[in-house]
Design a protein around this motif. Sequence first.
Motif, PDB file in Angstrom:
ATOM      1  N   PHE A 370      16.515  55.354 -31.151  1.00 31.38           N
ATOM      2  CA  PHE A 370      15.991  56.665 -31.504  1.00 31.38           C
ATOM      3  C   PHE A 370      16.966  58.629 -30.927  1.00 31.38           C
ATOM      4  O   PHE A 370      16.363  58.438 -29.755  1.00 31.38           O
ATOM      5  CB  PHE A 370      15.296  57.245 -32.125  1.00 31.38           C
ATOM      6  N   VAL A 371      17.061  59.164 -31.580  1.00 29.23           N
ATOM      7  CA  VAL A 371      17.102  60.860 -31.056  1.00 29.23           C
ATOM      8  C   VAL A 371      15.293  60.990 -31.268  1.00 29.23           C
ATOM      9  O   VAL A 371      15.478  61.571 -32.364  1.00 29.23           O
ATOM     10  CB  VAL A 371      18.120  61.584 -31.189  1.00 29.23           C
ATOM     11  N   ILE A 372      13.996  61.336 -29.945  1.00 30.59           N
ATOM     12  CA  ILE A 372      13.041  61.744 -30.971  1.00 30.59           C
ATOM     13  C   ILE A 372      12.960  63.463 -30.087  1.00 30.59           C
ATOM     14  O   ILE A 372      13.182  63.940 -29.726  1.00 30.59           O
ATOM     15  CB  ILE A 372      12.012  61.052 -30.546  1.00 30.59           C
ATOM     16  N   PRO A 373      12.312  64.212 -31.575  1.00 26.49           N
ATOM     17  CA  PRO A 373      11.939  65.627 -31.001  1.00 26.49           C
ATOM     18  C   PRO A 373      11.132  65.782 -30.625  1.00 26.49           C
ATOM     19  O   PRO A 373      10.131  66.403 -30.928  1.00 26.49           O
ATOM     20  CB  PRO A 373      12.168  66.362 -32.900  1.00 26.49           C
ATOM     21  N   PHE A 374      11.070  65.328 -29.551  1.00 26.90           N
ATOM     22  CA  PHE A 374       9.241  65.149 -28.799  1.00 26.90           C
ATOM     23  C   PHE A 374       9.751  65.788 -27.273  1.00 26.90           C
ATOM     24  O   PHE A 374      11.007  65.796 -26.726  1.00 26.90           O
ATOM     25  CB  PHE A 374       8.673  64.397 -28.400  1.00 26.90           C
ATOM     26  N   SER A 380      19.555  58.703 -25.685  1.00 27.18           N
ATOM     27  CA  SER A 380      20.101  57.116 -26.211  1.00 27.18           C
ATOM     28  C   SER A 380      20.784  56.699 -25.551  1.00 27.18           C
ATOM     29  O   SER A 380      21.730  57.942 -24.653  1.00 27.18           O
ATOM     30  CB  SER A 380      19.668  57.606 -27.299  1.00 27.18           C
ATOM     31  N   THR A 381      20.806  55.651 -25.764  1.00 27.93           N
ATOM     32  CA  THR A 381      22.340  55.160 -24.521  1.00 27.93           C
ATOM     33  C   THR A 381      23.331  54.640 -25.936  1.00 27.93           C
ATOM     34  O   THR A 381      24.759  54.138 -25.313  1.00 27.93           O
ATOM     35  CB  THR A 381      22.427  53.656 -23.936  1.00 27.93           C
ATOM     36  N   ASN A 382      22.873  55.265 -27.199  1.00 27.74           N
ATOM     37  CA  ASN A 382      23.515  54.908 -28.967  1.00 27.74           C
ATOM     38  C   ASN A 382      24.941  55.448 -28.578  1.00 27.74           C
ATOM     39  O   ASN A 382      24.737  57.117 -28.599  1.00 27.74           O
ATOM     40  CB  ASN A 382      23.212  54.948 -29.887  1.00 27.74           C
ATOM     41  N   PRO A 383      26.229  55.377 -28.465  1.00 25.08           N
ATOM     42  CA  PRO A 383      27.643  55.987 -28.377  1.00 25.08           C
ATOM     43  C   PRO A 383      27.515  57.239 -29.578  1.00 25.08           C
ATOM     44  O   PRO A 383      28.775  58.299 -29.189  1.00 25.08           O
ATOM     45  CB  PRO A 383      28.808  54.804 -27.910  1.00 25.08           C
TER      46      PRO A 383
END
Length: 449
Positions: A370-374, A380-383
């Motif tokens: 997730f990319v969280i807006p906090f 994130s390690t998600n490419p």
Amino acid sequence: MKKMISRRNFLKAAGVSAAALGLAACGGSSSSSTAASTATSTAASSTAAASGASGKVYYLNFKPEQDQAWQDLAKAYTEETGVPVTVVTAASGQYETTLMSEMEKSEAPTLFQVNGPVGLANWKDYCLDLSDSKLYGELTSDSFALKDGDAVTSIAYVIETYGIIYNKELLSAAGYTQDDIKGFADLKKVADDIQARKAELGVDGAFTSAGMDGSSDWRFKTHLANLPIYYEYKADGISSTDAIKGTYLDNYKQIWDLYITDSTCDPTLLASKTGNDAVAEFVGKKAVFYQNGTWAYSDISSLGDDNLGMLPIYIGVDGEENQGLCTGSENFWCVNNTSSDEDIQATLDFLYWCVTSDKGTSAMADDMGFVIPFKAAKDSTNPLITIANDYVAAGKTSVDWCFSTMPSEEWKNGVGSALTAYAAGTGDWNAVTTAFVDGWAKEYKLANG
């Protein structure tokens, strides 16, 4: 006293999906085991009793693909605090129905979600005002909160992105790179060429199958349909409407035509093609292009991070060379205001821990992708998320998620059925236009009447 869902609101909610993504934004096709979730809660109760903790948390999770990660995070929180946390995950495409059922029970969810303003309209009477909560204070922008007047009814917990994921190795083998694709005309030229040379290239088609089974159709009746809505809103300077005009439906037609003709299968087979079929085709290197989002990374990671690219969904609109990916959220947390004071506080404490603690933010970034807006969010390690960030850094204009303004799930189903019939040759494009335009006006009136 427990609130009762009125018959009118029940009927409204039945027609409104809290899922786009049937992921299924996006969503997977799996569902969690309620028994497993209950077992977690039972074990937690013993720990809570020993620690003297008060209150408990029951989270009705929308995302099947993150079920195990939420189960693990709930267990970690209980081990640290003694507070029981139950996570139950609704089956893909069944969130709204499950929520209605669960909210009628004596042990209703203390934490649930809505998909945006349309979903909120059905549940706002159950939403605790979060304006004074520590959770709200952690948001990086007020734009990530939904409000009813001055009350903060719900808070986005993940920002996601989708587009056309592609296999760099296969695209290169065909003689192209991303630099060759700057708009719809380029995309069609490349896809047509790959389709014509599919035997030579060892693929079954340029695009994975555009399956219209329930595990996959949300990609087209919701996510793809977002593009003509976004451009109409942009042209008219609006953010919602009671009557869509369909200004860009010719553009919708040409991208749909490309998907179903330059494909791994005959268009007549799409009604039965599933999301798993599309994943298998992409991972099996039988297709170059695959429309999906950042949430799909775990399904396709075996191709290798360096081999994954993502293109905007071009539909042939003027200026689209400056278009980025589709970025937004339809995942908003709501705390059930009918829960006991102890359970409400336990739920608020759990959410604050999720978005501020090292364990919570690490799990949301690494395990959930997730990319969280906090404020305490970790990268994130998600490419695929890195690619999305690169588009923004390059000054490309992200496409807003406008599908939270779609009037109902019935509207989506009508569009989906018309798309399927058109692909199969049993219907024409006029039926798609009718479902899109006339269906919108009808469903908006029903939802707001």
